[in-house]
Design a protein around this motif. Structure first.
Motif, PDB file in Angstrom:
ATOM      1  N   GLU A 103       0.869  -1.176  -0.097  1.00  0.00           N
ATOM      2  CA  GLU A 103      -0.034   0.011   0.020  1.00  0.00           C
ATOM      3  C   GLU A 103       0.902   1.269  -0.015  1.00  0.00           C
ATOM      4  N   TYR A 172      -4.245 -11.157 -11.595  1.00  0.00           N
ATOM      5  CA  TYR A 172      -3.565 -10.151 -11.028  1.00  0.00           C
ATOM      6  C   TYR A 172      -2.103  -9.861 -11.539  1.00  0.00           C
ATOM      7  N   THR A 173      -2.161  -8.779 -12.505  1.00  0.00           N
ATOM      8  CA  THR A 173      -0.745  -8.587 -12.941  1.00  0.00           C
ATOM      9  C   THR A 173      -0.464  -7.191 -13.103  1.00  0.00           C
ATOM     10  N   TYR A 174       0.794  -6.994 -13.572  1.00  0.00           N
ATOM     11  CA  TYR A 174       1.241  -5.610 -13.667  1.00  0.00           C
ATOM     12  C   TYR A 174       0.400  -4.970 -15.008  1.00  0.00           C
ATOM     13  N   ILE A 177      -5.764  -5.988 -13.722  1.00  0.00           N
ATOM     14  CA  ILE A 177      -6.627  -7.052 -13.583  1.00  0.00           C
ATOM     15  C   ILE A 177      -7.078  -7.633 -14.986  1.00  0.00           C
ATOM     16  N   GLU A 266      -3.348  -4.085  -7.610  1.00  0.00           N
ATOM     17  CA  GLU A 266      -4.025  -5.138  -6.901  1.00  0.00           C
ATOM     18  C   GLU A 266      -3.253  -6.281  -6.768  1.00  0.00           C
ATOM     19  N   ARG A 267      -2.825  -7.029  -5.794  1.00  0.00           N
ATOM     20  CA  ARG A 267      -2.406  -8.023  -5.778  1.00  0.00           C
ATOM     21  C   ARG A 267      -1.089  -8.536  -6.623  1.00  0.00           C
ATOM     22  N   TYR A 268      -0.556  -7.200  -6.748  1.00  0.00           N
ATOM     23  CA  TYR A 268       0.721  -7.315  -7.664  1.00  0.00           C
ATOM     24  C   TYR A 268       2.008  -6.686  -6.824  1.00  0.00           C
ATOM     25  N   GLY A 269       1.658  -5.363  -6.605  1.00  0.00           N
ATOM     26  CA  GLY A 269       2.494  -4.384  -5.914  1.00  0.00           C
ATOM     27  C   GLY A 269       2.824  -3.002  -6.578  1.00  0.00           C
TER      28      GLY A 269
END
Length: 386
Positions: A103, A172-174, A177, A266-269
């Protein structure tokens, strides 16, 4: 008649240079033809604004009394690299914080500093005779530092694939979504406005090129990492894949977070949106041909991100992607960009204004980049070459 950098810079100094954006030049070529347009236009501005994970900043804090040789460093609980000299560090944009995870990360620290905020510095050291302090805890801002410059090892991809998901589950990817069963397509290139697509063979963009970087004047410092200029190209020389990239640098104190912003996928960074604008001198008719390319003439591949081999699902033009949907197997699939064309246009206009006012001059590259570079992949080995 060919032009030189010196001649164009002299026209800029006199206020006589004709500068237009890469979108505006398309109509000029349609009206005047390539030859006449090349004589008329002196500089074409290009730009992009998108997520560029391979970014970060070098910082020098200055010495405390007594001094410390910083070994483990955190800024707002985000780890920075301690393997340089005593009070130098590099903070990467994608590094997550130890307390907030993805976050808040390195990109947030960089942008907080650019915004004039102070960040919490905590560093430790084993201590040495010449650097006896073992811990330091303080707050620092850009005004307190000796040097603070953005150094991004890989920005400004020349082209990039679009992404789709053919599996039955959301991923979930760079690239954002990706919804199941080919539910959406994402892409991240400014198309006809994108810098390296307007100079596909690196004739004017190279080491030393002066650029717009996050609201400041910066420079291309070298080829970006994963520089794959030898990849597949069309018959006009435009790449169909990632191809070239740029390593860029600039003074953080001159930057503006209007043009550089943290992002969380989300869920990547963590990532960081970076705004880059590059002026292209129209040295000859060939350069005018390159910069007048349209979205309909530029192509990329839609790849399946649910498959580790990322097979190509379809080759498409940027005009198709920008239309809002692409048809695959009789199904219209919604498309959406990760990069901002609106912001890229703002950057191109801003750079155009700088040049028109004589505040920005062109810099001829010290070294040009190769057009036949290829990539290595990481091989898993047992033992080493001893």
């Amino acid at each position: 008649m060919p032009k030189t950098y010196q001649e164009i810079n002299e026209k800029i100094a006199r206020g006589e240079a004709v500068i237009v954006t890469a979108e505006e030049v398309i109509d000029i070529v349609k009206e005047r033809g390539t030859k006449e347009a090349a004589e008329y236009v002196d500089v074409v501005t290009t730009a992009t604004f998108g997520p560029m994970c391979s970014s970060g900043a070098f910082l020098n804090f200055g010495h405390a009394d007594p001094p410390i040789r910083m070994a483990e460093i955190e800024l707002n609980n985000v780890e920075a690299y301690g393997g340089l000299a005593a009070v130098d560090t590099y903070i990467g944009a994608t590094q997550p914080s130890s307390d907030k995870g993805a976050e808040y990360g390195g990109a947030h620290v960089i942008c907080d500093l650019i915004d004039g905020k102070e960040v919490h510095l905590h560093a430790t050291s084993p201590g040495t005779d010449c650097y006896p302090r073992k811990e330091i805890d303080t707050w620092v801002g850009l005004k307190d530092m000796n040097e603070a410059y953005l150094y991004n090892p890989r920005n400004c991809y020349q082209n990039y694939n679009a992404a789709i998901n053919t599996s039955k589950k959301r991923i979930y990817t760079y690239m954002g979504i990706l919804h199941p069963n080919m539910g959406n397509i994402t892409y991240s290139t400014a198309g006809a406005l994108s810098p390296l697509l307007n100079d596909p063979l690196y004739k004017t963009i190279g080491m030393g090129t002066r650029i717009f970087l996050a609201g400041a004047q910066g420079y291309v410092s070298w080829m970006g990492t994963q520089f794959n200029s030898g990849g597949a190209r069309d018959d006009k020389g435009y790449p169909l894949g990632g191809a070239g990239t740029l390593a860029v640098m600039g003074e953080m104190r001159e930057m503006n977070t209007k043009y550089i912003q943290p992002a969380v996928f989300e869920r990547y960074g963590v990532s960081m949106f970076v705004g880059i604008g590059i002026p292209i001198p129209i040295l000859d008719e060939e350069m005018m041909q390159f910069v007048s390319v349209t979205d309909a003439e530029l192509h990329t591949n839609i790849m399946d991100y649910s498959d580790k081999d990322r097979p190509v699902i379809k080759k498409v033009s940027y005009a198709e992607l920008r239309s809002g949907s692409v048809e695959i197997d009789g199904k219209k699939i919604r498309t959406s960009p990760l990069s901002s064309l609106t912001k890229a246009r703002t950057i191109a206009d801003e750079l155009t204004g700088w040049i028109k006012k004589g505040e920005f001059f062109l810099q001829e590259p010290v070294t040009k980049f190769p057009v036949n570079n290829t990539l290595n992949s990481l091989k898993i080995k047992e033992g080493g070459n001893k």
